[in-house]
Design a protein around this motif. Structure first.
Motif, PDB file in Angstrom:
ATOM      1  N   GLU A   1     -47.760 -11.227  21.170  1.00 47.86           N
ATOM      2  CA  GLU A   1     -48.018 -12.572  21.727  1.00 47.86           C
ATOM      3  C   GLU A   1     -46.777 -13.085  22.335  1.00 47.86           C
ATOM      4  O   GLU A   1     -46.958 -13.756  23.363  1.00 47.86           O
ATOM      5  N   LEU A   2     -45.551 -12.976  21.662  1.00 48.28           N
ATOM      6  CA  LEU A   2     -44.453 -13.706  22.563  1.00 48.28           C
ATOM      7  C   LEU A   2     -44.281 -12.770  23.798  1.00 48.28           C
ATOM      8  O   LEU A   2     -43.886 -13.492  24.786  1.00 48.28           O
ATOM      9  N   VAL A   3     -44.021 -11.496  23.909  1.00 46.89           N
ATOM     10  CA  VAL A   3     -43.880 -10.834  24.943  1.00 46.89           C
ATOM     11  C   VAL A   3     -44.808 -11.140  26.257  1.00 46.89           C
ATOM     12  O   VAL A   3     -44.464 -11.174  27.222  1.00 46.89           O
TER      13      VAL A   3
ATOM     14  N   ASN B   1     -46.199 -13.800  27.032  1.00 52.98           N
ATOM     15  CA  ASN B   1     -46.222 -15.037  27.422  1.00 52.98           C
ATOM     16  C   ASN B   1     -46.075 -15.023  28.951  1.00 52.98           C
ATOM     17  O   ASN B   1     -44.592 -14.663  29.162  1.00 52.98           O
ATOM     18  N   ARG B   2     -46.683 -15.395  29.694  1.00 47.18           N
ATOM     19  CA  ARG B   2     -46.107 -15.255  31.156  1.00 47.18           C
ATOM     20  C   ARG B   2     -45.006 -15.937  31.592  1.00 47.18           C
ATOM     21  O   ARG B   2     -44.357 -15.784  32.667  1.00 47.18           O
ATOM     22  N   GLU B   3     -44.660 -17.134  30.828  1.00 45.49           N
ATOM     23  CA  GLU B   3     -43.422 -17.970  31.052  1.00 45.49           C
ATOM     24  C   GLU B   3     -42.240 -17.424  30.776  1.00 45.49           C
ATOM     25  O   GLU B   3     -41.353 -17.948  30.911  1.00 45.49           O
ATOM     26  N   LEU B   4     -42.407 -16.383  29.959  1.00 49.31           N
ATOM     27  CA  LEU B   4     -41.116 -15.575  29.626  1.00 49.31           C
ATOM     28  C   LEU B   4     -41.203 -14.369  29.903  1.00 49.31           C
ATOM     29  O   LEU B   4     -40.103 -13.721  29.213  1.00 49.31           O
ATOM     30  N   SER B   5     -41.903 -13.812  31.041  1.00 50.42           N
ATOM     31  CA  SER B   5     -42.015 -12.372  31.401  1.00 50.42           C
ATOM     32  C   SER B   5     -40.542 -11.921  31.834  1.00 50.42           C
ATOM     33  O   SER B   5     -40.203 -10.705  31.529  1.00 50.42           O
ATOM     34  N   HIS B   6     -39.812 -12.837  32.404  1.00 48.29           N
ATOM     35  CA  HIS B   6     -38.466 -12.394  32.899  1.00 48.29           C
ATOM     36  C   HIS B   6     -37.563 -12.005  31.863  1.00 48.29           C
ATOM     37  O   HIS B   6     -36.635 -11.335  31.608  1.00 48.29           O
ATOM     38  N   THR B   7     -37.689 -12.768  30.524  1.00 50.32           N
ATOM     39  CA  THR B   7     -36.905 -12.623  29.289  1.00 50.32           C
ATOM     40  C   THR B   7     -37.072 -10.945  28.852  1.00 50.32           C
ATOM     41  O   THR B   7     -36.026 -10.397  28.474  1.00 50.32           O
ATOM     42  N   PHE B   8     -38.327 -10.712  28.888  1.00 43.97           N
ATOM     43  CA  PHE B   8     -38.617  -9.328  28.033  1.00 43.97           C
ATOM     44  C   PHE B   8     -38.944  -8.273  29.121  1.00 43.97           C
ATOM     45  O   PHE B   8     -39.342  -6.956  28.439  1.00 43.97           O
ATOM     46  N   GLU B   9     -38.759  -8.404  30.404  1.00 41.44           N
ATOM     47  CA  GLU B   9     -39.332  -7.169  31.224  1.00 41.44           C
ATOM     48  C   GLU B   9     -38.594  -5.920  31.063  1.00 41.44           C
ATOM     49  O   GLU B   9     -39.142  -4.903  31.418  1.00 41.44           O
TER      50      GLU B   9
END
Length: 240
Positions: free
Chosen positions: A186-188, A190-198
């Protein structure tokens, strides 16, 4: 710049894992996705109705009542992993057997040391992976499951997450449970965090855990050789 590793397990284990990672030279971001809470398991069992105790998580020993632990202290304990076995000793149990691997490996260990039709008390979590009690039943044991703790989801608002990650990517993440993998998905996602986990790599304790993540992260999920935190750490360190 140090590579950042996300730690999502509940406290106090999160701090222990973070300390291990920092000793290896990583920067850590601690963000527990579950919170362990004690449950009312009722009165302590009559020790005459129990031949041995099975423990598949250190949390069972942390959250079982003092009265329950005292009532069972003379019984042999079978624990998954050395850390859980040591916690059993610290809780007052004198006869402790550690089984490396999974709960199914623990069932096999019980089979080699306890007479068939023995009564096994499993101190367990409310949310747990199935298969352990069934494995004991299949081996001819009587099993009683007593739930002594729960793993509740911890939710964070997106603004807090954005501030926590500070616009910097997460290089890696150890994933030590199926339930943790569900919330990590669910965390990964999150579209607003996409750059964090790409480009994040996920180091999973078992194939079952990896299967939960793969629909979201694909081949960035790898599996340790053994289902232990030590093995996950070895895998993570080897990818530096």
């Amino acid at each position: 710049m140090k590579r950042r590793v996300l730690v999502t397990r509940p406290v106090p284990g999160a701090s222990e894992t973070a300390a291990r990672l920092e000793a290896l030279g990583f920067e850590t971001v601690v963000l527990p996705l579950t919170h362990i809470v004690p449950l009312d398991a009722g009165p302590a069992p009559d020790p005459h109705t129990v031949d041995a105790v099975a423990v598949t998580s250190v949390n069972a020993l942390r959250h079982a009542s003092a009265a329950m632990l005292a009532a069972l202290s003379a019984k042999p304990v079978f624990a998954v992993g050395d850390a859980t076995a040591e916690a059993a000793r610290q809780s007052g149990f004198a006869f402790v057997t550690s089984a490396a691997g999974t709960a199914i490996d623990l069932a096999a260990a019980i089979e080699t040391r306890m007479p068939i039709r023995s009564h096994i008390l499993h101190l367990a979590g409310r949310e747990r992976t199935g298969g352990f009690a069934e494995a004991l039943y299949d081996r001819g044991f009587s099993v009683r499951v007593t739930e002594v703790y729960g793993a509740e989801k911890v939710s964070y608002i997106t603004d807090f997450l954005i501030e926590t990650f500070a616009g910097r990517p997460i290089w890696g993440c150890p994933v030590l449970s199926t339930r943790g993998a569900v919330f990590l998905n669910e965390l990964v996602a999150n579209r607003e965090l996409s750059h964090t986990f790409e480009e994040t790599r996920f180091f999973c304790i078992s194939r079952k855990v990896a299967r939960v993540l793969k629909p979201t992260v694909g081949d960035r999920a790898s599996v340790s050789d053994e289902p232990t935190e030590d093995s996950v750490m070895v895998l993570l360190s080897s990818q530096r």
